[in-house]
Design an enzyme around this catalytic site. Structure first.
Site, PDB file in Angstrom:
ATOM      1  CG  ASP A 101      37.429  39.313  38.437  1.00  0.00           C
ATOM      2  OD1 ASP A 101      37.848  38.147  38.618  1.00  0.00           O
ATOM      3  OD2 ASP A 101      36.406  39.554  37.765  1.00  0.00           O
TER       4      ASP A 101
HETATM    5  C1  BGC Z   1      35.764  36.294  36.921  1.00  0.00           C
HETATM    6  C2  BGC Z   1      35.288  36.240  38.347  1.00  0.00           C
HETATM    7  C3  BGC Z   1      35.713  34.945  38.982  1.00  0.00           C
HETATM    8  C4  BGC Z   1      37.218  34.848  38.908  1.00  0.00           C
HETATM    9  C5  BGC Z   1      37.785  33.617  39.579  1.00  0.00           C
HETATM   10  C6  BGC Z   1      37.233  35.966  36.790  1.00  0.00           C
HETATM   11  O1  BGC Z   1      37.593  35.769  35.469  1.00  0.00           O
HETATM   12  O2  BGC Z   1      35.496  37.567  36.385  1.00  0.00           O
HETATM   13  O3  BGC Z   1      33.890  36.389  38.380  1.00  0.00           O
HETATM   14  O4  BGC Z   1      35.243  34.869  40.297  1.00  0.00           O
HETATM   15  O5  BGC Z   1      37.598  34.823  37.542  1.00  0.00           O
HETATM   16  O6  BGC Z   1      37.537  32.476  38.867  1.00  0.00           O
END
Ligand code: BGC
Length: 746
Positions: free
Chosen positions: A284
């Site tokens: 993530d």
């Molecule tokens: C989130 C993810 C997301 C990623 C990219 C993160 O803050 O937890 O779910 O896909 O950002 O935007």
């Protein structure tokens, strides 16, 4: 031999011609030709180029800011750029100007639609209609891939039992079985039946346990035992991977002390080892770097080592791999083979998506598919199916006559009805309930907002009250603004925010019938508001076409069929309260609540069972609940046998009758309880569901199949199996009703 770009491209093209051969064993279904193509590319790569493929960069802004890194082969993937002109330029830099010409994988959070926004995932789950959800995901893929986005960070499969957690909006709710069916549908929809240029790789997230954040506070620790993981949290991921999900994202949380991005047990042992996943694992956003904040690693080098050794392939935004992997390989802390494996997993996805052959998009053609009429129609149908009728004293459907007052902060909130995680939907395309009702009931609608936004506080509602007095019915659109749910948007109080409850009370006092339609990102605690409403229609943020969908339902042009994918609490203090909890040794038996307790009552006089003295033991609405304008009756339920072997399939038959005046669809649900186990077992677990449409007065025999193997669970011995013994089975319109049938597994 130094391979030139042209030579490389020729080799790639030759291999591409034969890449439709036999499928191999891996979960993403790559052919042996794809595998040899991977090896061919890998053989040409320097260590630095390999590490570059493992680096993902957020590439908003000027393309030139990233040009040098792309030319040098330091970027394998970008996210957060969706302009097709810029994306073509990014790809040109990678394909034409980097040494090996490997295209970029372009990612984006396409969570519930790209431009055409569908209901938030919690609303999608409320449809209990995997086929329709698959169609929505396909549409999202068609729109997004046309602009050059070939990878979505969806579906989110985190089981959530606590509505304070803002990201509850982004998943399918509390149930493992429903979540798994939605997961399969979304994976199929995004990726398509066969991989082509409209295929968008799915990314199942967040692996794993993220939804169990302590106290419903985002990013918080989780404490899930291996058995809880295996019985409740992992199965949707396994189902999605079996359905062909090409990628997976590790989560932010630490589970019992181990952050997921450094958790070799879940990533290497379970995902790779047990499930054989050969897709791409991405972190993530900076979850690698955050292992330093967790105190799980000393610095970026340390966490980069932990992440790759746990089985991660790609680093989203920590730059830990880019900065330190080369050094770590030289020092022997990371094996060259681990890097090769990660790069294989990345190249596999790029090849299978056809990015080498089709790195560019047609900018003009991309415009034509956005908000296409058939996309809007599907979004409308999905929003219709996702709304849940929670209460109705007969006022609904409106069926047309009379003067209508439309009020409330969500009646005309084109941005907010789109919900959370809506990066690309434009509010200019949203049709609000106000607009749709004005069209549906020309000349009958008066609009007085009452509150301009959900958090607004007001002392007096004189203008709304006076308008209500001259109306025949009041339609109040309430709920939450989009920003109040989603990532990091947790709430400790789940009552209607601002002065919305006061608005309802003022409307009720006029004596006019009041219909509340609630547009929200989570199940709010609306018990105190129910007496002030003649009917309540609950729509999780319904997306672009929410207005027409809700107008159809309110008017009776369509009949509500959504069911709660999550337990609705009476008060937030009940959280977590979910239907498939284990049986306690002292279940509630209706003991006294506060008002009935005698003064100076004896310590044990209340019976000592499992409940709250102030709120009892039950929710406001159970899982699977939802009314219709018609009524359904279940009868003649029977099983084909009394005893089954572990490999058998149970056939359940029953008669479903539409006993009311309207055509309608019932979501029939099958729940099972394993009466005695080597472990205490859930009181009920959903094992099958189906949407059945019946005309008024129609009856139909419905037959459902439940494989006995679906009753298996991970027991004390760490083995997943069905334990022989006695079971009960219910077929009903929700998780709290129905009469039990009995059967035995031998
Ligand atoms: C989130 C993810 C997301 C990623 C990219 C993160 O803050 O937890 O779910 O896909 O950002 O935007």
């Amino acid at each position: 031999m130094k391979i030139t770009k042209n030579l490389y491209l020729m080799a790639a093209a030759v291999l591409a011609l034969v890449s439709c051969g036999q499928k191999q064993a891996g979960t993403v279904g790559a052919s042996s030709e794809v595998e040899s193509r991977i090896e061919h590319i890998l053989g040409q790569m320097t260590l630095a180029e390999k590490i570059g493929q493992m680096n993902q960069v957020s590439a908003g802004g000027e393309v030139s800011n990233y040009a040098e890194a792309i030319r040098k082969g330091q970027v394998g993937s970008i996210l957060n750029e969706v302009d097709p002109v810029k994306l073509n330029e990014f790809q040109r830099l990678a394909v034409e100007e980097s040494r090996l010409g490997i295209p970029l994988l372009v990612g984006r959070d396409v969570i519930h639609g790209f431009h055409t926004i569908f209901p938030i995932p919690l609303g999608l789950a409320a449809t209990f209609d995997p086929a329709l959800v698959e169609e929505g995901a396909r549409i999202a893929a068609v729109e997004a891939t046309a602009q050059g986005v070939r990878w979505t960070f969806s579906p989110m499969l985190d089981i959530a039992r606590d509505p304070r957690w803002g990201r509850i909006a982004e998943g399918s709710g509390e149930d493992t079985y429903l979540d798994a069916r939605m997961a399969e549908a979304m994976v199929h929809g995004y990726q398509g039946e066969v991989l082509d240029t409209t295929s968008m790789a799915a990314c199942v997230k967040h692996f794993v346990g993220y939804g169990a954040a302590e106290g419903g506070r985002d990013y918080n620790s989780t404490f899930l035992t291996e058995r809880q993981l295996r019985n409740f949290y992992l199965p949707p991921f396994e189902a999605a991977i079996k359905a062909g999900a090409m990628t997976l994202m590790t989560s932010f949380n630490d589970n019992d002390g181990v952050p997921s991005t450094g958790n070799a047990f879940v990533v290497k042992d379970i995902l790779r080892g047990e499930w054989g996943f050969d897709g791409l694992v991405v972190t993530d956003w900076d979850s690698m770097g955050e292992m330093i904040d967790h105190g799980f690693g000393a610095d970026r080098k340390d966490v980069a080592e932990k992440a790759i050794n746990a089985g991660v392939d790609m680093d989203m935004m920590t730059y830990g791999f880019l900065s330190h992997l080369e050094e770590l390989v030289k020092e022997g802390a990371v094996k060259q083979s681990a890097i090769d494996q990660a790069v294989r997993n990345i190249l596999r996805i790029k090849i299978m998506l056809g990015l080498f052959e089709h790195p560019y998009v047609d900018v003009e053609a991309a415009k034509a598919v956005q908000y296409a009429p058939e996309h809007l129609a599907a979004a409308r149908k999905t929003a219709e199916e996702s709304a849940i009728l929670l209460k109705n004293d007969g006022i609904l459907p409106l069926r047309g006559k009379g003067r209508i007052l439309v009020t409330g902060p969500m009646a005309d909130a084109p941005w907010d009805q789109l919900g959370t995680w809506c990066f690309d939907g434009q509010k200019e395309h949203t049709v609000t309930p106000l607009k749709a009702l004005q069209e549906r009931f020309p000349g009958q609608v008066t609009y007085v907002p009452g509150l301009r936004f959900s958090r607004e506080k007001r002392e007096s509602f004189a203008d709304v009250v006076s308008a209500a007095r001259s109306a025949d019915v009041v339609l109040a659109f309430l709920g939450e603004e989009a920003i109040l749910s989603g990532e990091a948007h947790c709430l400790a109080d789940l009552n209607l925010i601002g002065s919305q409850s006061e608005l309802l009370a003022a409307l009720k006092a006029t004596g006019k019938p009041v219909v509340a339609t609630i547009l929200a990102g989570r199940p709010l605690t609306i018990e105190r508001d129910l007496p002030n409403c003649n009917a309540v229609l609950y729509s999780f943020h319904p997306g672009t076409m929410g207005g027409p969908a809700l107008a159809s339902l309110l008017s009776g042009d369509a009949n509500p069929s959504g069911k709660t994918p999550i337990t609705f609490l009476r008060t937030v203090g009940q959280a977590p309260l979910y239907y498939n909890h284990n049986m306690t040794g002292r279940p509630y038996r209706g003991e006294k609540l506060l008002a009935d307790i005698d003064l100076e009552a004896g310590q044990t006089s209340l019976g000592n069972t499992s409940y709250y003295l102030d709120y009892g033991a039950y929710p406001l609405f159970p899982f699977g609940y939802g009314l219709s304008y018609t009524t359904f009756e279940y009868s003649n339920a029977s099983l084909d046998k009394k005893e089954y072997g572990v490999e058998d399939t149970i056939t359940l038959s029953f008669t479903l009758s539409n006993t009311g005046e309207y055509k309608g669809t019932e979501v029939v649900q099958v729940y099972v309880r394993d009466l005695v186990g080597t472990l205490t077992r859930p009181v009920k677990e959903l094992k099958a569901f189906e949407r059945v449409e019946l005309a008024s007065g129609e009856s139909r025999t419905v037959t459902l199949q439940i494989p006995v193997q679906s009753l298996a669970f991970w027991g004390l011995d760490g083995v997943k199996k069905v334990e022989p013994g006695d079971f009960q089975l219910w077929v009903a319109g929700d998780s709290a009703t129905g009469e039990a049938l009995s059967f035995k597994v031998l």
